[in-house]
Motif scaffolding. Structure first.
Motif: not given
Length: 405
Positions: A198-211
């Motif tokens: 809800l507060n952060q979308q790492p994939l949209s910032l270029g991250v490959d994998l989020v856990l």
């Protein structure tokens, strides 16, 4: 199995709507409105050729619950919707997710760059387990982005980020470091547990994998363990293969509990981070408090980065008290509306020093080397009325001042 929640158009939903409906486009047996708990270890087939096609992944279906399970898959689809990911894989705990991702992509001769301010269990993998495998590990000062970039430039196979960090609440500039990682072809992995989707979308910032440690805010009630990894299918499929062989599968009942918890995620986070901001501001006025860590404070050293890449500042606050552990031992037992426990993200407020929570695996010397004071206390703010939480802190600090007078 690949999960694609695009049919639910999660990008067009509000956060609370997505938490409830995201990933739930399947018609459930018996017209049930809730995801069923499927406990069967195996699934049978009369047609041997069809069975073989399912086993190869060439046809949809389930074979054996160490590989995939309908309830677990429903949870994975929901995380895909929340993180706007193509695919996801669930694990039996947050540490199972973290370790499995690192062991999937790191081996003898490879190099990982990360920061010193990671969760204690993650830090142990970097300091103890990966070096045994012949993996080179470089842990940088978390706030020194120049140093991190220099280490990446020297060669990097995996860049591992945790932001906000546990328990010091430091913020890492994801976009900046993703750019550095891309220049050397490194894979970027981010722990998004504290921020939540809800507060952060790492994939949209270029991250490959989020856990995520789903034990925390995703489940939200302190009654289940779980971990999740999401991203592009070609990468997630490799992590899924590691899980299938190593066996850290999530139990179907735990998956159901996490799904149920996610449905109230937006409501809980809204209340929790609103209260966290007020508590952080109050702590800055308390004479017994030496410092306060919360990215929502305007004087937080990484406040500007947090404003840039986060929609909200989260529900975790940490602070350092004068007098160190002696003051902590006087303060925490006086709290009435709090658990003193090694967990976070629940509806109840939870307090704990780093030495018994986030960094219990580390020695005193290791914690001090990581910049974690013995007087540091982490608060996971619950959904209680803020007036009660502030009043509780006030009476606890008053007791300590009286004892120390």
């Amino acid at each position: 199995m690949k999960h694609n929640a695009s049919g639910n158009t999660p990008d067009q939903m509000g956060a609370a709507t997505n938490a409830v409906w995201g990933g739930e486009s399947v018609k459930y047996p018996y017209n049930a409105t809730q995801v069923p708990i499927v406990t069967s270890a195996a699934h049978c087939y009369d047609d041997i050729d069809h069975w073989y096609n399912v086993a190869l992944g060439e046809a949809p279906g389930f074979i054996y619950s160490r590989m995939s399970n309908p309830t677990v898959e429903a949870l994975e689809a929901k995380l895909c919707a929340l993180e706007h990911a193509e695919s996801a894989v669930a694990f039996s705990s947050g540490m199972a997710a973290i370790s499995s991702v690192l062991y999937t992509f790191l081996s003898n001769g490879k190099r990982v760059v990360s920061t010193k301010d990671s969760y204690g269990g993650t830090n142990k993998i970097f300091e103890e387990f990966l070096p045994r495998m012949g993996v080179s590990v470089s842990l940088c000062d978390t706030g020194d982005h120049d140093e991190i970039e220099r280490q990446i430039a020297q060669g990097c196979d995996v860049l591992y980020l945790e932001t906000p960090t546990n328990p010091t609440l430091k913020i890492i500039d994801i976009k900046r470091l993703v750019k550095a990682a891309r220049s050397v072809g490194a894979l970027v992995i981010a722990d998004n547990t504290f921020a939540t989707p809800l507060n952060q979308q790492p994939l949209s910032l270029g991250v490959d994998l989020v856990l995520h440690s789903a034990t925390k805010f995703l489940s939200g009630h302190g009654d289940v363990l779980g971990g999740l990894v999401c991203g592009a299918e070609p990468l997630v499929s490799q992590v899924r293969h590691y899980r299938e062989i190593n066996g850290a599968i999530l139990d179907p009942f735990a998956a159901y509990m996490i799904i149920r918890g996610i449905k109230t995620l937006a409501l809980r986070i809204r209340q929790q981070q609103s209260s966290a901001q007020i508590i952080a501001e109050y702590l800055q006025t308390e004479p017994l408090v030496a410092s306060v860590n919360y990215p929502g404070l305007s004087d937080h050293p990484h406040h500007a980065i947090a404003c840039e890449q986060m929609k909200g500042f989260g529900a975790i606050v940490s602070f350092v008290v004068h007098g160190g552990m002696d003051t902590v031992k006087q303060l925490l037992p006086q709290l009435k509306y709090a658990h003193c426990a090694g967990n976070l993200g629940a509806v109840e407020t939870i307090y704990g020093p780093a030495r018994t929570t986030s960094h219990v695996e580390n020695t005193l010397e290791e914690r001090l080397a990581l910049g974690i004071s013995e007087g540091l206390v982490r608060i996971s703010v619950g959904i209680e009325e803020i007036e009660d939480l502030i009043g509780d802190l006030q009476q606890a600090f008053a007791h300590v001042r009286k004892q120390q007078a």
